[in-house]
Design a protein around this motif. Structure first.
Motif, mmCIF file in Angstrom:
data_model
loop_
_atom_site.group_PDB
_atom_site.id
_atom_site.type_symbol
_atom_site.label_atom_id
_atom_site.label_comp_id
_atom_site.label_asym_id
_atom_site.label_seq_id
_atom_site.Cartn_x
_atom_site.Cartn_y
_atom_site.Cartn_z
ATOM 1 N N VAL A 98 0.911 5.216 0.932
ATOM 2 C CA VAL A 98 0.187 6.150 1.793
ATOM 3 C C VAL A 98 -0.112 7.423 1.003
ATOM 4 N N TRP A 107 0.826 -1.205 0.000
ATOM 5 C CA TRP A 107 0.000 0.000 0.000
ATOM 6 C C TRP A 107 0.858 1.252 0.000
ATOM 7 N N MET A 114 -4.765 4.840 2.172
ATOM 8 C CA MET A 114 -3.768 4.116 1.386
ATOM 9 C C MET A 114 -4.359 3.632 0.071
#
Length: 186
Positions: free
Chosen positions: A23, A21, A42
């Motif tokens: 951010v 992921w 995310m």
């Protein structure tokens, strides 16, 4: 590498729920009652989905470890861009959707930095500035103030940007690759 939830920053890559992921947004909240937490938005690198998650300050998350290598751009075909590692002459191909719109700024032998996660490329970082040629531009209108007025222009690679009124067709300009904005005339 484990980090505290309070150390999460925009742009970081996290390993969470068996996925990678990036951010997008982070906000640290200290409510009047209860413990502090980090509200994190995310985006999944692989599935292109978004996730909003709350992490307590005491929690730890896994920060993804990336390998960054310099490559030179070679050429493109219908689906891929091709790059070569200058020391070993090893060639790799990267899907066009990973590079995105910035792929139009690639020129032959341009040195780029490619980030790898578990041996697979996940992002291509161009130099902060590249030189481009103006293909066409609108005529500047008289009476507009120079300081605030920009006019649309099309680069020789097909990208559209905003330029100051004194820029004409066939001018060489420097473009910021992070936000696709005009910097200066050469």
């Amino acid at each position: 590498m484990k980090i505290n939830a309070g150390e999460i920053r925009v742009g970081m890559l996290l390993e969470y729920k068996d996925d990678l992921w990036q951010v997008l947004k982070t906000q640290h909240v200290k409510p009047g009652k209860g413990g502090a937490f980090a509200q994190v938005e995310m985006k999944s690198i692989n599935k292109n989905t978004k996730l909003n998650e709350r992490f307590r300050s005491s929690e730890t998350v896994e920060k993804a470890s990336l390998e960054e290598t310099k490559f030179n751009y070679l050429y493109e075909d219908d689906q891929n861009y091709f790059f070569m590692e200058p020391k070993t002459f090893e060639q790799i191909e990267i899907k066009k959707n990973i590079v995105g719109e910035k792929g139009k700024l690639l020129t032959e032998n341009l040195e780029v930095s490619i980030s790898f996660y578990n041996e697979s490329p996940i992002s291509v970082d161009l130099p902060n500035q590249v030189n481009c040629k103006i293909k066409s531009t609108d005529v500047a209108l008289k009476g507009q103030t120079v300081s605030s007025s920009y006019k649309p222009a099309v680069l020789d690679n097909g990208l559209s940007i905003q330029v100051p009124p004194f820029i004409e067709a066939d001018d060489e300009v420097v473009i910021d690759t992070r936000n696709l904005e005009y910097i200066k005339k050469i």
